[in-house]
Design an enzyme around this catalytic site. Structure first.
Site, PDB file in Angstrom:
ATOM      1  N   LYS A   1       0.848  -1.216   0.000  1.00 38.34           N
ATOM      2  CA  LYS A   1       0.000   0.000   0.000  1.00 38.34           C
ATOM      3  C   LYS A   1       0.875   1.255   0.000  1.00 38.34           C
ATOM      4  O   LYS A   1       0.667   2.174  -0.786  1.00 38.34           O
ATOM      5  CB  LYS A   1      -0.934   0.003   1.214  1.00 38.34           C
TER       6      LYS A   1
ATOM      7  N   ARG B   1       2.127   6.730  -6.805  1.00 39.54           N
ATOM      8  CA  ARG B   1       1.123   7.696  -7.284  1.00 39.54           C
ATOM      9  C   ARG B   1       1.623   9.130  -7.087  1.00 39.54           C
ATOM     10  O   ARG B   1       1.590   9.949  -7.998  1.00 39.54           O
ATOM     11  CB  ARG B   1      -0.189   7.489  -6.516  1.00 39.54           C
TER      12      ARG B   1
ATOM     13  N   ARG C   1      -6.192  -5.419   1.730  1.00 36.01           N
ATOM     14  CA  ARG C   1      -6.734  -6.173   2.866  1.00 36.01           C
ATOM     15  C   ARG C   1      -6.066  -7.534   2.957  1.00 36.01           C
ATOM     16  O   ARG C   1      -5.543  -8.047   1.959  1.00 36.01           O
ATOM     17  CB  ARG C   1      -8.255  -6.346   2.724  1.00 36.01           C
TER      18      ARG C   1
ATOM     19  N   SER D   1     -12.852 -16.706   5.043  1.00 39.56           N
ATOM     20  CA  SER D   1     -12.805 -16.747   3.568  1.00 39.56           C
ATOM     21  C   SER D   1     -11.668 -17.630   3.089  1.00 39.56           C
ATOM     22  O   SER D   1     -11.784 -18.300   2.054  1.00 39.56           O
ATOM     23  CB  SER D   1     -12.597 -15.348   2.991  1.00 39.56           C
TER      24      SER D   1
ATOM     25  N   LYS E   1     -15.678 -12.224 -16.522  1.00 40.51           N
ATOM     26  CA  LYS E   1     -16.223 -13.453 -15.945  1.00 40.51           C
ATOM     27  C   LYS E   1     -17.718 -13.556 -16.268  1.00 40.51           C
ATOM     28  O   LYS E   1     -18.347 -12.544 -16.575  1.00 40.51           O
ATOM     29  CB  LYS E   1     -16.019 -13.425 -14.427  1.00 40.51           C
TER      30      LYS E   1
ATOM     31  N   GLU F   1      -1.985 -10.811  -4.414  1.00 39.75           N
ATOM     32  CA  GLU F   1      -2.763 -10.534  -5.625  1.00 39.75           C
ATOM     33  C   GLU F   1      -2.978  -9.028  -5.744  1.00 39.75           C
ATOM     34  O   GLU F   1      -3.478  -8.395  -4.819  1.00 39.75           O
ATOM     35  CB  GLU F   1      -4.113 -11.251  -5.561  1.00 39.75           C
TER      36      GLU F   1
ATOM     37  N   ASN G   1     -14.813  -0.954 -10.427  1.00 43.02           N
ATOM     38  CA  ASN G   1     -14.831  -1.056  -8.965  1.00 43.02           C
ATOM     39  C   ASN G   1     -16.235  -0.815  -8.404  1.00 43.02           C
ATOM     40  O   ASN G   1     -16.677  -1.497  -7.490  1.00 43.02           O
ATOM     41  CB  ASN G   1     -13.850  -0.034  -8.373  1.00 43.02           C
TER      42      ASN G   1
ATOM     43  N   ALA H   1     -18.178  -4.007  -9.086  1.00 41.23           N
ATOM     44  CA  ALA H   1     -17.707  -5.159  -8.296  1.00 41.23           C
ATOM     45  C   ALA H   1     -18.042  -4.992  -6.810  1.00 41.23           C
ATOM     46  O   ALA H   1     -18.393  -5.952  -6.135  1.00 41.23           O
ATOM     47  CB  ALA H   1     -16.202  -5.350  -8.477  1.00 41.23           C
TER      48      ALA H   1
ATOM     49  N   HIS I   1     -20.404  -7.615  -5.052  1.00 35.73           N
ATOM     50  CA  HIS I   1     -19.804  -8.377  -3.952  1.00 35.73           C
ATOM     51  C   HIS I   1     -20.694  -8.298  -2.710  1.00 35.73           C
ATOM     52  O   HIS I   1     -20.967  -9.315  -2.064  1.00 35.73           O
ATOM     53  CB  HIS I   1     -18.410  -7.824  -3.648  1.00 35.73           C
TER      54      HIS I   1
HETATM   55  P1  0O2 Z   1     -12.379 -11.409  -0.462  1.00 36.63           P
HETATM   56  O1  0O2 Z   1     -11.614 -12.052   0.598  1.00 36.63           O
HETATM   57  O2  0O2 Z   1     -13.827 -11.251  -0.137  1.00 36.63           O
HETATM   58  O3  0O2 Z   1     -11.744 -10.167  -0.987  1.00 36.63           O
HETATM   59  P2  0O2 Z   1     -12.328 -17.540  -7.263  1.00 36.63           P
HETATM   60  O4  0O2 Z   1     -11.971 -18.941  -7.475  1.00 36.63           O
HETATM   61  O5  0O2 Z   1     -13.516 -17.035  -8.046  1.00 36.63           O
HETATM   62  O6  0O2 Z   1     -12.381 -17.120  -5.808  1.00 36.63           O
HETATM   63  P3  0O2 Z   1     -10.619 -16.467  -9.180  1.00 36.63           P
HETATM   64  O7  0O2 Z   1     -11.744 -16.425 -10.150  1.00 36.63           O
HETATM   65  O8  0O2 Z   1      -9.441 -17.309  -9.508  1.00 36.63           O
HETATM   66  O9  0O2 Z   1     -11.111 -16.818  -7.734  1.00 36.63           O
HETATM   67  O10 0O2 Z   1     -10.175 -15.040  -8.896  1.00 36.63           O
HETATM   68  P4  0O2 Z   1      -9.004 -14.591  -7.962  1.00 36.63           P
HETATM   69  O11 0O2 Z   1      -7.920 -14.024  -8.779  1.00 36.63           O
HETATM   70  O12 0O2 Z   1      -8.633 -15.642  -6.958  1.00 36.63           O
HETATM   71  O13 0O2 Z   1      -9.673 -13.423  -7.196  1.00 36.63           O
HETATM   72  C1  0O2 Z   1     -10.728 -13.559  -6.367  1.00 36.63           C
HETATM   73  C2  0O2 Z   1     -11.085 -12.153  -6.063  1.00 36.63           C
HETATM   74  O14 0O2 Z   1     -11.401 -11.490  -7.285  1.00 36.63           O
HETATM   75  C3  0O2 Z   1     -12.319 -12.043  -5.231  1.00 36.63           C
HETATM   76  O15 0O2 Z   1     -11.987 -12.047  -3.901  1.00 36.63           O
HETATM   77  C4  0O2 Z   1     -12.874 -10.713  -5.628  1.00 36.63           C
HETATM   78  O16 0O2 Z   1     -12.156  -9.667  -5.022  1.00 36.63           O
HETATM   79  C5  0O2 Z   1     -12.564 -10.708  -7.097  1.00 36.63           C
HETATM   80  N1  0O2 Z   1     -13.622 -11.337  -7.890  1.00 36.63           N
HETATM   81  C6  0O2 Z   1     -13.494 -12.417  -8.674  1.00 36.63           C
HETATM   82  N2  0O2 Z   1     -14.663 -12.683  -9.281  1.00 36.63           N
HETATM   83  C7  0O2 Z   1     -15.550 -11.762  -8.874  1.00 36.63           C
HETATM   84  C8  0O2 Z   1     -16.930 -11.513  -9.156  1.00 36.63           C
HETATM   85  O17 0O2 Z   1     -17.601 -12.214  -9.924  1.00 36.63           O
HETATM   86  N3  0O2 Z   1     -17.509 -10.465  -8.496  1.00 36.63           N
HETATM   87  C9  0O2 Z   1     -16.813  -9.671  -7.663  1.00 36.63           C
HETATM   88  N4  0O2 Z   1     -17.452  -8.656  -7.077  1.00 36.63           N
HETATM   89  N5  0O2 Z   1     -15.517  -9.894  -7.368  1.00 36.63           N
HETATM   90  C10 0O2 Z   1     -14.895 -10.917  -7.967  1.00 36.63           C
HETATM   91  P5  0O2 Z   1     -12.994 -12.706  -2.887  1.00 36.63           P
HETATM   92  O18 0O2 Z   1     -13.024 -14.173  -3.085  1.00 36.63           O
HETATM   93  O19 0O2 Z   1     -14.290 -11.999  -2.986  1.00 36.63           O
HETATM   94  O20 0O2 Z   1     -12.261 -12.462  -1.580  1.00 36.63           O
HETATM   95  P1  0O2 Z   2      -7.136  10.243   1.868  1.00 39.99           P
HETATM   96  O1  0O2 Z   2      -6.281  11.421   1.689  1.00 39.99           O
HETATM   97  O2  0O2 Z   2      -7.804  10.158   3.192  1.00 39.99           O
HETATM   98  O3  0O2 Z   2      -8.069  10.012   0.732  1.00 39.99           O
HETATM   99  P2  0O2 Z   2      -4.882   2.921   6.157  1.00 39.99           P
HETATM  100  O4  0O2 Z   2      -3.747   3.421   5.288  1.00 39.99           O
HETATM  101  O5  0O2 Z   2      -4.754   1.493   6.563  1.00 39.99           O
HETATM  102  O6  0O2 Z   2      -5.233   3.842   7.273  1.00 39.99           O
HETATM  103  P3  0O2 Z   2      -6.343   2.625   3.812  1.00 39.99           P
HETATM  104  O7  0O2 Z   2      -6.178   1.188   3.511  1.00 39.99           O
HETATM  105  O8  0O2 Z   2      -5.556   3.591   3.027  1.00 39.99           O
HETATM  106  O9  0O2 Z   2      -6.162   2.936   5.322  1.00 39.99           O
HETATM  107  O10 0O2 Z   2      -7.846   2.967   3.795  1.00 39.99           O
HETATM  108  P4  0O2 Z   2      -8.946   2.403   2.825  1.00 39.99           P
HETATM  109  O11 0O2 Z   2     -10.241   2.582   3.538  1.00 39.99           O
HETATM  110  O12 0O2 Z   2      -8.604   1.054   2.350  1.00 39.99           O
HETATM  111  O13 0O2 Z   2      -8.919   3.452   1.654  1.00 39.99           O
HETATM  112  C1  0O2 Z   2      -7.740   3.696   0.939  1.00 39.99           C
HETATM  113  C2  0O2 Z   2      -7.788   5.072   0.357  1.00 39.99           C
HETATM  114  O14 0O2 Z   2      -8.685   5.066  -0.749  1.00 39.99           O
HETATM  115  C3  0O2 Z   2      -8.278   6.116   1.333  1.00 39.99           C
HETATM  116  O15 0O2 Z   2      -7.493   7.253   1.129  1.00 39.99           O
HETATM  117  C4  0O2 Z   2      -9.690   6.417   0.851  1.00 39.99           C
HETATM  118  O16 0O2 Z   2     -10.035   7.753   1.083  1.00 39.99           O
HETATM  119  C5  0O2 Z   2      -9.582   6.155  -0.632  1.00 39.99           C
HETATM  120  N1  0O2 Z   2     -10.841   5.788  -1.226  1.00 39.99           N
HETATM  121  C6  0O2 Z   2     -11.695   4.822  -0.885  1.00 39.99           C
HETATM  122  N2  0O2 Z   2     -12.752   4.791  -1.719  1.00 39.99           N
HETATM  123  C7  0O2 Z   2     -12.552   5.777  -2.619  1.00 39.99           C
HETATM  124  C8  0O2 Z   2     -13.275   6.234  -3.749  1.00 39.99           C
HETATM  125  O17 0O2 Z   2     -14.341   5.727  -4.111  1.00 39.99           O
HETATM  126  N3  0O2 Z   2     -12.714   7.281  -4.451  1.00 39.99           N
HETATM  127  C9  0O2 Z   2     -11.519   7.844  -4.096  1.00 39.99           C
HETATM  128  N4  0O2 Z   2     -11.021   8.840  -4.842  1.00 39.99           N
HETATM  129  N5  0O2 Z   2     -10.832   7.437  -3.019  1.00 39.99           N
HETATM  130  C10 0O2 Z   2     -11.327   6.415  -2.293  1.00 39.99           C
HETATM  131  P5  0O2 Z   2      -6.267   7.580   2.081  1.00 39.99           P
HETATM  132  O18 0O2 Z   2      -5.090   6.822   1.582  1.00 39.99           O
HETATM  133  O19 0O2 Z   2      -6.642   7.317   3.500  1.00 39.99           O
HETATM  134  O20 0O2 Z   2      -6.055   9.073   1.825  1.00 39.99           O
END
Ligand code: 0O2
Ligand code: 0O2
Length: 266
Positions: free
Chosen positions: A21, A28, A46, A52, A113, A140, A149, A152, A156
């Protein structure tokens, strides 16, 4: 594995997610400073939840001893881009990095998919420094546009709510929504192309205008006052027409006049 083992097992994955991250957020910032444009819009990450992981191990028939190679997305980074074109550019940057090794990719952008899901997944091997020395873990990296996004994220959460037994009608509507997201990406790309084309034309024009003006100045230097004044008048007229091709023609004539003047000059 009991609770404590899981905690220890996940520790390098936690570290991998945090490090990746930081690295992509820094990338960036650096690209924005250097090129005023970054293919990265924002970064999230994450570690997969234990439930899971166990569910995926069962689904893919992965025994506990093979978990490190069998489950590739225990550490997961997600990078959001504005345009589809950014995904390839970013994938290229990742391939060129020396702090991680690309194992393989899953291109669900070209081959979506059946659910309608689109994203570009890169499986990397990342060396993480632990208290016991270096450990290579799989991670990954998902690359997607904001539209991908949006789709998805909602799909999800619906799947989670309905425990992957979505009503047929919802599946159908999600598929149509995925198509709409795809069209939105395409439309945005074509707007981007047009803006870039307009920018290029603007840069062409400003470069030619500056060459025309310095050419006119050179004619004054050669004392070709009448010719220089005529070119200046043509320039003033062209300014309103605003056509790069006419400016190029004017520049060509001015360069000819300069050559003639230089040849006659003692
Ligand atoms: P989490 O922990 O909820 O984030 P699979 O066998 O389908 O699980 P595949 O097709 O080989 O896996 O894909 P890969 O590269 O393992 O990635 C799985 C992740 O891709 C998922 O994480 C999702 O983040 C995303 N993804 C794959 N297919 C879809 C889909 O149809 N819809 C959405 N929304 N996301 C998808 P998990 O399993 O949700 O894990
Ligand atoms: P800023 O300046 O607040 O935007 P952590 O570093 O662990 O504290 P993490 O993983 O960076 O937290 O937080 P998270 O929730 O995973 O989100 C990552 C970054 O993506 C955060 O910015 C969110 O503001 C930004 N983000 C989430 N969703 C969106 C979106 O839909 N649009 C945009 N533009 N940004 C989004 P930072 O890094 O905290 O910085």
């Amino acid at each position: 594995m009991d609770g404590r083992d899981w905690k220890l097992f996940l520790q390098p994955y936690e570290q991998t997610v945090e490090e990746l991250k930081v690295k992509f957020k820094t990338l960036r910032a650096e690209l924005k400073n250097r090129e005023e444009y970054s293919p990265i819009e924002f970064v999230t990450g994450r570690v997969k939840r234990i439930s899971s992981i166990i569910e995926k191990m069962k689904r893919l028939n992965v025994p506990m001893e093979n978990i490190e190679t069998g489950i590739e997305d225990i550490a997961g980074i997600r990078i959001m881009c504005q345009f589809v074109e950014d995904i390839e550019a970013l994938a290229e940057l990742i391939r060129a990095r020396e702090d991680m090794t690309v194992k393989y990719v899953k291109d669900y952008v070209t081959n979506k998919k059946p659910s309608g899901y689109r994203s570009y997944h890169i499986i990397v091997e990342y060396p993480v420094q632990t208290a016991l020395g270096m450990k290579r873990v799989l991670a990954e990296i998902q690359l997607r546009t904001l539209a991908m996004n949006f789709w998805a994220t909602i799909e999800h959460s619906l799947n989670y709510k309905y425990r992957e037994k979505l009503p047929e009608q919802v599946v159908e509507r999600l598929s149509r929504a995925a198509e709409a997201a795809y069209l939105l990406d395409r439309e945005m790309s074509s707007i981007r192309d047009e803006i870039m084309e307009a920018q290029k034309l603007f840069e062409d024009k400003s470069r030619i205008v500056s060459q025309v003006l310095s050419g006119i100045q050179r004619l004054y230097y050669f004392h070709r006052v009448r010719e220089a004044a005529q070119f200046q008048m043509r320039f003033n007229e062209l300014w309103d027409i605003d056509d790069v091709w006419h400016f190029k023609e004017l520049l060509h004539d001015i360069e000819e006049a300069i050559r003639r003047a230089a040849a006659k000059s003692p």
